[in-house]
Design an enzyme around this catalytic site. Structure first.
Site, PDB file in Angstrom:
ATOM      1  N   TYR A   1       0.782  -1.167  -0.053  1.00  0.00           N
ATOM      2  CA  TYR A   1      -0.046  -0.019   0.063  1.00  0.00           C
ATOM      3  C   TYR A   1       0.987   1.203  -0.072  1.00  0.00           C
ATOM      4  CZ  TYR A   1      -4.037  -2.781   1.125  1.00  0.00           C
ATOM      5  OH  TYR A   1      -5.081  -3.921   1.079  1.00  0.00           O
TER       6      TYR A   1
ATOM      7  N   HIS B   1      -1.331 -12.083   0.470  1.00  0.00           N
ATOM      8  CA  HIS B   1      -2.137 -11.175  -0.047  1.00  0.00           C
ATOM      9  C   HIS B   1      -3.220 -11.596  -1.425  1.00  0.00           C
ATOM     10  CE1 HIS B   1      -2.490  -6.246  -1.056  1.00  0.00           C
ATOM     11  NE2 HIS B   1      -3.485  -7.024  -1.097  1.00  0.00           N
TER      12      HIS B   1
ATOM     13  N   SER C   1     -13.167  -3.832  -0.416  1.00  0.00           N
ATOM     14  CA  SER C   1     -14.208  -2.977  -1.066  1.00  0.00           C
ATOM     15  C   SER C   1     -15.597  -3.377  -0.650  1.00  0.00           C
ATOM     16  CB  SER C   1     -14.044  -3.420  -2.467  1.00  0.00           C
ATOM     17  OG  SER C   1     -14.679  -2.350  -3.134  1.00  0.00           O
TER      18      SER C   1
ATOM     19  N   LEU D   1     -17.846  -1.261   0.153  1.00  0.00           N
ATOM     20  CA  LEU D   1     -18.798  -0.527   0.017  1.00  0.00           C
ATOM     21  C   LEU D   1     -19.303  -0.652  -1.504  1.00  0.00           C
ATOM     22  CD1 LEU D   1     -18.046   2.444   2.644  1.00  0.00           C
ATOM     23  CD2 LEU D   1     -19.677   0.742   2.814  1.00  0.00           C
ATOM     24  N   GLY D   2     -18.949  -1.507  -2.256  1.00  0.00           N
ATOM     25  CA  GLY D   2     -18.977  -1.545  -3.691  1.00  0.00           C
ATOM     26  C   GLY D   2     -20.446  -1.312  -3.958  1.00  0.00           C
TER      27      GLY D   2
END
Length: 303
Positions: free
Chosen positions: A53, A128, A208, A210-211
């Site tokens: 990140y 990951h 994600s 809140l996609g």
């Protein structure tokens, strides 16, 4: 704040996805630190990060170092904060993402992450993404070695199938505590992985989460029904943000669901944390379960 206990690990039911604080269009450090502090003030004790990140090629671990500085500056006890980081991906600096599941790389990456975070052992270290060039068992075996060496206290896996969850569970046993896949109102194809994770007693950390919720709604209820989704309509009736409704819906999906919405402003994570205290009615849940909102703009999508 609602909390989850998985194996011997306890953390808030809503975490902070810290990726937006370090990638493209990131805020300045003062606002980034203020966002992390606002999360802690709201009772958030899970911060999700990764060594990949960052924005530029020469700043691997930017987000981990930022979190470590913010925790040091908090001024209060942070011993209950679980920083969950990840290894196995890279960012060359051109906006692309790479994958490296080589066991030697993962061992070195975990050691480097521990040093950046300033800890003797990483609370939760997650692989990951599976590397198609490396046998899955070999990559997961590196996590087993890190657990045995005391470099990490718990392990997680991300972007995986049910078969990969089963295989990782067989290798890691109680050392495996989490699965992190994409899951949201608009993207529900990880439903089998969610069900399996719950059955195995593993936390499910949807990325994600809140996609499907428009970015224009992030600052509150400005014309909340204009997007036309059931989530916006329920939010309008409740007098809360659509994001809170999405997160409360996610929390209802499993007793081990732990959404980690991204945030780059204090107000965003404060609003998200409030979802832990929001209990939806059966009628609301039925309406939301049947809804398929539009997918124009996700709040915090990431690979």
């Amino acid at each position: 704040m609602l909390y989850r206990t998985v194996k011997d690990t306890t953390f808030s039911a809503v975490g902070l996805g810290a990726m937006p604080l370090s990638i493209e269009q990131r805020p300045d450090e003062e606002r980034a630190v203020a966002t992390i502090h606002a999360a802690l003030d709201a009772g958030v004790t899970l911060i999700d990060t990764a060594d990949s990140y960052h924005w530029h090629a020469d700043e691997t671990g930017h987000n981990e170092q930022l979190i470590a500085r913010a925790l040091r500056r908090y001024g209060r006890d942070t011993s209950d904060v679980l920083v969950a980081t990840k290894g196995g991906r890279g960012r060359p600096g051109d906006g692309s993402w790479t994958v490296d599941g080589d066991p030697a790389h993962l061992r070195k990456a975990a050691e480097a992450s521990a040093e950046r975070l300033g800890v003797e052992a990483i609370g939760l270290y997650q692989l990951h993404k599976p590397d198609p060039a490396v046998p899955w068992a070999d990559s997961v075996g590196a996590l087993r070695e890190l657990l045995d060496a005391g470099t990490i206290r718990a392990a997680g896996i991300s972007n995986v199938t049910t078969g990969q969850i089963h295989e990782a569970h067989a290798i890691l046993g109680d050392g495996l505590v989490s699965v992190q896949n994409r899951y949201s109102p608009a993207v529900r194809d990880s439903e089998p992985e969610l069900r399996l994770s719950t059955r195995l007693g593993l936390a499910f950390l949807p990325w994600s989460p809140l996609g499907g919720i428009r970015r224009s709604s992030l600052d509150g209820r400005s014309a909340p029904t204009s997007a036309g989704t059931a989530f916006h309509h329920v939010a309008d009736a409740r007098g809360v943000s659509p994001q809170q409704i999405v997160l409360a819906w996610l929390l209802s999906r499993s007793p081990l669901m732990v959404p980690v919405p991204g945030a780059s402003r204090p107000a965003s994570i404060q609003d998200s944390a409030g979802a832990a205290e929001l209990v939806l009615t059966e009628a609301e849940l039925t309406r939301l379960d049947e809804a398929w909102p539009d997918t124009d703009g996700a709040e915090d999508g990431k690979p």
